[in-house]
Design a protein around this motif. Structure first.
Motif, PDB file in Angstrom:
ATOM      1  N   UNK A  40      49.908  22.006  60.932  1.00 33.26           N
ATOM      2  CA  UNK A  40      49.484  20.731  60.355  1.00 33.26           C
ATOM      3  C   UNK A  40      50.381  20.196  59.235  1.00 33.26           C
ATOM      4  N   UNK A  41      50.479  20.846  58.091  1.00 35.95           N
ATOM      5  CA  UNK A  41      51.156  20.200  56.961  1.00 35.95           C
ATOM      6  C   UNK A  41      52.590  19.798  57.210  1.00 35.95           C
ATOM      7  N   UNK A  54      51.676   9.775  47.974  1.00 40.81           N
ATOM      8  CA  UNK A  54      50.816   8.731  48.538  1.00 40.81           C
ATOM      9  C   UNK A  54      50.104   9.114  49.825  1.00 40.81           C
ATOM     10  N   UNK A  55      50.584  10.101  50.561  1.00 45.04           N
ATOM     11  CA  UNK A  55      49.944  10.512  51.819  1.00 45.04           C
ATOM     12  C   UNK A  55      50.168  12.000  52.044  1.00 45.04           C
ATOM     13  N   UNK A  56      49.685  12.862  51.135  1.00 46.83           N
ATOM     14  CA  UNK A  56      49.898  14.301  51.307  1.00 46.83           C
ATOM     15  C   UNK A  56      49.270  14.796  52.609  1.00 46.83           C
ATOM     16  N   UNK A  57      49.982  15.640  53.364  1.00 46.10           N
ATOM     17  CA  UNK A  57      49.459  16.099  54.662  1.00 46.10           C
ATOM     18  C   UNK A  57      48.106  16.788  54.565  1.00 46.10           C
ATOM     19  N   UNK A 111      58.570  25.605  49.382  1.00 46.01           N
ATOM     20  CA  UNK A 111      60.020  25.385  49.461  1.00 46.01           C
ATOM     21  C   UNK A 111      60.494  25.446  50.902  1.00 46.01           C
ATOM     22  N   UNK A 112      59.977  26.399  51.693  1.00 40.90           N
ATOM     23  CA  UNK A 112      60.368  26.478  53.101  1.00 40.90           C
ATOM     24  C   UNK A 112      59.870  25.265  53.881  1.00 40.90           C
ATOM     25  N   UNK A 113      58.631  24.825  53.598  1.00 44.42           N
ATOM     26  CA  UNK A 113      58.102  23.657  54.292  1.00 44.42           C
ATOM     27  C   UNK A 113      58.894  22.403  54.004  1.00 44.42           C
ATOM     28  N   UNK A 114      59.255  22.224  52.751  1.00 47.85           N
ATOM     29  CA  UNK A 114      60.042  21.046  52.389  1.00 47.85           C
ATOM     30  C   UNK A 114      61.431  21.117  53.002  1.00 47.85           C
ATOM     31  N   UNK A 115      62.010  22.311  53.037  1.00 43.96           N
ATOM     32  CA  UNK A 115      63.341  22.458  53.637  1.00 43.96           C
ATOM     33  C   UNK A 115      63.301  22.112  55.127  1.00 43.96           C
ATOM     34  N   UNK A 121      39.547  12.501  60.049  1.00 43.13           N
ATOM     35  CA  UNK A 121      39.318  13.836  59.501  1.00 43.13           C
ATOM     36  C   UNK A 121      39.324  13.810  57.989  1.00 43.13           C
ATOM     37  N   UNK A 122      38.642  14.767  57.404  1.00 38.88           N
ATOM     38  CA  UNK A 122      38.520  14.855  55.958  1.00 38.88           C
ATOM     39  C   UNK A 122      39.687  15.597  55.327  1.00 38.88           C
ATOM     40  N   UNK A 123      40.192  16.634  55.997  1.00 39.06           N
ATOM     41  CA  UNK A 123      41.094  17.562  55.338  1.00 39.06           C
ATOM     42  C   UNK A 123      42.567  17.233  55.511  1.00 39.06           C
ATOM     43  N   UNK A 124      42.956  16.598  56.621  1.00 39.17           N
ATOM     44  CA  UNK A 124      44.363  16.341  56.863  1.00 39.17           C
ATOM     45  C   UNK A 124      44.656  14.839  56.827  1.00 39.17           C
ATOM     46  N   UNK A 125      45.927  14.498  56.681  1.00 35.38           N
ATOM     47  CA  UNK A 125      46.374  13.104  56.691  1.00 35.38           C
ATOM     48  C   UNK A 125      47.629  13.031  57.551  1.00 35.38           C
ATOM     49  N   UNK A 126      47.481  12.552  58.759  1.00 31.26           N
ATOM     50  CA  UNK A 126      48.616  12.466  59.675  1.00 31.26           C
ATOM     51  C   UNK A 126      48.397  11.382  60.705  1.00 31.26           C
TER      52      UNK A 126
END
Length: 505
Positions: free
Chosen positions: A260-261, A300-303, A367-371, A401-406
């Motif tokens: 997801x993220x 503004x739109x965190x996953x 850091x790994x996710x952003x990379x 959904x409540x928990x994710x933003x995608x």
């Protein structure tokens, strides 16, 4: 899901359907409505204006909580573990039988032997195993690996001149990368990522939770017999000597980023790059442009829009609101960020957002996710510099959904490039040899909830494990060099994504 702890009170009867305790009868704002899914930021703003930074909400019909939509209040809660516990054994309503087991809340928010859901020494022990294992990933090799996967995926749709980037790129580049990092073969990856997505979305949460457990246990059993230079093997071999239950929970926490993220971070940033007037029309801006877009999205739109559930250990007053012991407080990363942006001038490059949480439970894979996201976006813009959105920006839809933003889809068009390679011409080469296990690591006797954990042997950093969907370079530790990569071979992961998309329509 596995239940590491028992409730501290005997359950009582659940209010029947139609009772005022259900469907808004609590006086709390329901967060499972079409209104919230359509524009959650309007709801966050209204809650903040009506109740302040802490607002009463319903996560499911009759399942109440407090939603933190204030930035400073969120930071205070996240940084006070002595007052606000992550352990769901403290959830008073669940202990009293007032949270139906089949609800999304009961399956997602429950006692877990997971670093993100425990406190004190238990947290330090599990977090050390995670941090030590993740630290063995070489960032340079990881970037090279992402770029090779990205190139191969772009090859598949470059000649068409159009694509839906969600299933054809964002999901796959993240899933294949995380699959390689954790030594996860394609058959397990197909099942695992589908179940993780269903669990977060609330689609048959009990069945999804059971499938996640079963697939992660299969991965653990595989890596015990065939260890390799991957995070799963390193986690199994860690001196903390995690139990199977703990391994399942840590892998769920760590591998969840590929479900997801990270895919949503990639797609949300691409949406900004293709639609925001501050970015659109200047896609050749290089790495700084991508970094700025990621910062914009993380604000503004965190996953992950809402999570980090905390339970007050005693009655406490914070920001003028009285919270009762055992009452769940859900941190709204999205709502807190919105509050910060409205109350102060947002400066470019500011990374004080809540997207990765804060305090001792800050995301270990940030850091790994952003990379991964950075490398995937830069490669796409480099290969397809004239890429543009294929529909009006207003027609892009967000997943409910409540928990994710995608996004549900991200259709794009671009000038056609070359011809797609034929699958029949690809040759993955011989299977890599299985590494020989090294000598066991000596460690003192460690118990978890009084249960001794058996020692395991650490993996030898030699040949890479099979890759889910592609034979590519291994992500090695610092000091090693990634091997040359062949083009990836389409596998069941592609078929899984097609099935997964259809299931959401």
């Amino acid at each position: 899901m596995s239940q590491p702890y028992e409730s501290v009170a005997q359950p009582t009867a659940v209010p029947p359907p139609g009772c005022p305790a259900h469907a808004g009868g609590t006086g709390a704002e329901p967060l499972y409505t079409a209104e919230f899914f359509q524009d959650p930021y309007a709801v966050y703003k209204r809650l903040r204006e009506t109740h302040g930074p802490l607002a009463p909400v319903e996560l499911d019909p009759g399942v109440t909580a407090v939603l933190c939509v204030g930035y400073e209040t969120a930071l205070e809660i996240l940084r006070r573990p002595e007052t606000f516990s992550k352990d769901a054994r403290n959830w008073r309503a669940r202990n009293e039988g007032r949270v139906p087991e089949a609800t999304h809340s009961a399956q997602l928010i429950r006692p877990r032997a997971q670093a993100g859901w425990v406190d004190g020494e238990a947290h330090r022990r599990l977090r050390s195993a995670i941090d030590d294992s993740m630290s063995r990933i070489d960032p340079g090799a990881l970037r090279g690996y992402v770029e090779r996967i990205a190139d191969s995926l772009i090859d598949q749709f470059a000649a068409a001149g159009e694509a839906d980037l969600i299933p054809e790129y964002c999901q796959l580049v993240s899933m294949l990368t995380v699959g390689e990092l954790f030594g996860c073969p394609k058959d397990i990856a197909d099942r695992l990522f589908g179940a993780m997505a269903q669990l977060l979305d609330g689609q048959d949460p009990m069945a999804a939770a059971q499938e996640v457990d079963a697939t992660l246990l299969a991965l653990i059993e595989l890596k015990r017999t065939e260890p390799g230079p991957d995070v799963t093997s390193w986690l199994i071999a860690h001196p903390a000597r995690l139990t199977d239950e703990e391994l399942i929970e840590q892998l769920l926490l760590m591998m969840g980023m590929g479900s997801e993220p990270v895919p949503s971070l990639i797609s949300n940033a691409l949406r900004v790059l293709l639609t925001d007037e501050n970015f659109a029309g200047d896609l050749a801006g290089g790495g700084m442009l991508v970094e700025d877009a990621l910062d914009e999205v993380l604000w503004t739109a965190p996953p992950l829009a809402n999570l980090a559930v905390h339970f007050p250990l005693r009655d406490v007053t914070i920001s003028g609101t009285r919270l009762r012991a055992g009452e769940p407080v859900v941190i709204s990363f999205a709502g807190g960020n919105q509050d910060a942006l409205e109350s102060s001038q947002h400066k470019q490059g500011n990374r004080a957002h809540l997207a990765f949480s804060a305090g001792q439970h800050t995301c270990s894979g940030r850091s790994q996710g952003r990379l991964i996201a950075t490398a995937a976006i830069e490669k796409l813009l480099d290969r397809l510099p004239d890429i543009e959105l294929a529909v009006d920006a207003e027609k892009l839809e967000w997943r409910p959904g409540l928990y994710q933003r995608g996004l549900t889809a991200l259709p794009v068009r671009f000038a056609r490039v070359g011809e797609p390679p034929k699958a029949a011409e690809w040759d993955a080469g011989p299977e890599p040899a299985a590494p020989a296990p090294a000598a066991p690591t000596s460690a003192p006797e460690v118990t978890v909830q009084g249960i001794p954990a058996a020692p395991t042997a650490p993996p030898a950093p030699s040949a890479p494990p099979a890759v889910p969907g592609a034979e590519v370079a291994a992500v090695v530790e610092p000091g090693g060099a990634p091997a040359e990569a062949a083009k990836p071979k389409p596998t069941g992961v592609l078929a899984f994504l097609a099935r997964w998309r259809r299931s959401r329509k």
